[in-house]
Design a protein around this motif. Structure first.
Motif, PDB file in Angstrom:
ATOM      1  N   LYS A 149       2.541  11.913 -10.574  1.00  0.00           N
ATOM      2  CA  LYS A 149       1.946  13.180 -10.980  1.00  0.00           C
ATOM      3  C   LYS A 149       2.985  14.224 -10.866  1.00  0.00           C
ATOM      4  CE  LYS A 149      -2.686  11.957  -9.721  1.00  0.00           C
ATOM      5  NZ  LYS A 149      -3.886  12.277  -9.027  1.00  0.00           N
ATOM      6  N   VAL A 160       0.835  -1.203   0.000  1.00  0.00           N
ATOM      7  CA  VAL A 160       0.000   0.000   0.000  1.00  0.00           C
ATOM      8  C   VAL A 160       0.872   1.257   0.000  1.00  0.00           C
ATOM      9  CG1 VAL A 160      -1.641   1.330   1.377  1.00  0.00           C
ATOM     10  CG2 VAL A 160      -1.998  -1.113   1.034  1.00  0.00           C
ATOM     11  N   ILE A 161       1.913   1.271   0.812  1.00  0.00           N
ATOM     12  CA  ILE A 161       2.821   2.428   0.853  1.00  0.00           C
ATOM     13  C   ILE A 161       3.466   2.621  -0.511  1.00  0.00           C
ATOM     14  CG2 ILE A 161       4.990   3.277   1.816  1.00  0.00           C
ATOM     15  CD1 ILE A 161       4.140   1.982   4.474  1.00  0.00           C
ATOM     16  N   SER A 162       3.895   1.534  -1.128  1.00  0.00           N
ATOM     17  CA  SER A 162       4.523   1.619  -2.444  1.00  0.00           C
ATOM     18  C   SER A 162       3.547   2.147  -3.483  1.00  0.00           C
ATOM     19  CB  SER A 162       5.042   0.244  -2.860  1.00  0.00           C
ATOM     20  OG  SER A 162       5.546   0.284  -4.154  1.00  0.00           O
ATOM     21  N   ALA A 163       2.290   1.687  -3.448  1.00  0.00           N
ATOM     22  CA  ALA A 163       1.301   2.155  -4.418  1.00  0.00           C
ATOM     23  C   ALA A 163       0.995   3.638  -4.229  1.00  0.00           C
ATOM     24  CB  ALA A 163       0.014   1.340  -4.268  1.00  0.00           C
ATOM     25  N   VAL A 164       0.886   4.074  -2.990  1.00  0.00           N
ATOM     26  CA  VAL A 164       0.623   5.497  -2.726  1.00  0.00           C
ATOM     27  C   VAL A 164       1.794   6.344  -3.175  1.00  0.00           C
ATOM     28  CG1 VAL A 164       0.308   7.183  -0.871  1.00  0.00           C
ATOM     29  CG2 VAL A 164      -1.006   5.062  -0.857  1.00  0.00           C
ATOM     30  N   MET A 165       3.004   5.912  -2.893  1.00  0.00           N
ATOM     31  CA  MET A 165       4.182   6.668  -3.313  1.00  0.00           C
ATOM     32  C   MET A 165       4.276   6.738  -4.836  1.00  0.00           C
ATOM     33  SD  MET A 165       5.463   7.867  -0.615  1.00  0.00           S
ATOM     34  CE  MET A 165       7.050   8.443  -1.106  1.00  0.00           C
ATOM     35  N   HIS A 166       3.901   5.653  -5.498  1.00  0.00           N
ATOM     36  CA  HIS A 166       3.934   5.640  -6.961  1.00  0.00           C
ATOM     37  C   HIS A 166       2.912   6.634  -7.519  1.00  0.00           C
ATOM     38  CE1 HIS A 166       4.457   4.113 -10.985  1.00  0.00           C
ATOM     39  NE2 HIS A 166       3.154   3.946 -11.084  1.00  0.00           N
ATOM     40  N   LEU A 167       1.727   6.690  -6.917  1.00  0.00           N
ATOM     41  CA  LEU A 167       0.704   7.629  -7.387  1.00  0.00           C
ATOM     42  C   LEU A 167       1.138   9.064  -7.157  1.00  0.00           C
ATOM     43  CD1 LEU A 167      -2.557   5.836  -6.238  1.00  0.00           C
ATOM     44  CD2 LEU A 167      -1.725   6.137  -8.569  1.00  0.00           C
ATOM     45  N   ILE A 168       1.746   9.331  -6.016  1.00  0.00           N
ATOM     46  CA  ILE A 168       2.182  10.694  -5.703  1.00  0.00           C
ATOM     47  C   ILE A 168       3.328  11.108  -6.625  1.00  0.00           C
ATOM     48  CG2 ILE A 168       3.323  12.110  -3.948  1.00  0.00           C
ATOM     49  CD1 ILE A 168       1.715  10.561  -1.847  1.00  0.00           C
ATOM     50  N   LYS A 169       4.272  10.211  -6.816  1.00  0.00           N
ATOM     51  CA  LYS A 169       5.435  10.528  -7.623  1.00  0.00           C
ATOM     52  C   LYS A 169       5.105  10.586  -9.109  1.00  0.00           C
ATOM     53  CE  LYS A 169      10.262   9.458  -7.227  1.00  0.00           C
ATOM     54  NZ  LYS A 169      11.258   8.492  -6.795  1.00  0.00           N
TER      55      LYS A 169
END
Length: 54
Positions: free
Chosen positions: A54, A43-52
């Motif tokens: 954009k 979950v942390i990896s997916a959130v970081m990927h979404l933030i990064k």
């Protein structure tokens, strides 16, 4: 990390089939903990990927 959770799950299943209840319970508990750590990191990896992204 998911590999380790699956390994401990297999150990727990084999130990349960052979009648080693204590070892099976311990291995199943370890597998659960490792799996939950894996989910949190996913979950942390997916959130970081979404933030990064954009």
């Amino acid at each position: 990390m998911l590999r380790y959770a699956l390994i401990f799950l297999v150990i727990a299943l084999v130990a349960a089939a052979l009648g080693f209840g204590g070892i099976a319970g311990s291995a199943a508990g370890i597998a659960k903990i490792i799996f939950y750590i894996f989910l949190v990191l996913l979950v942390i990896s997916a959130v970081m990927h979404l933030i990064k992204g954009k």
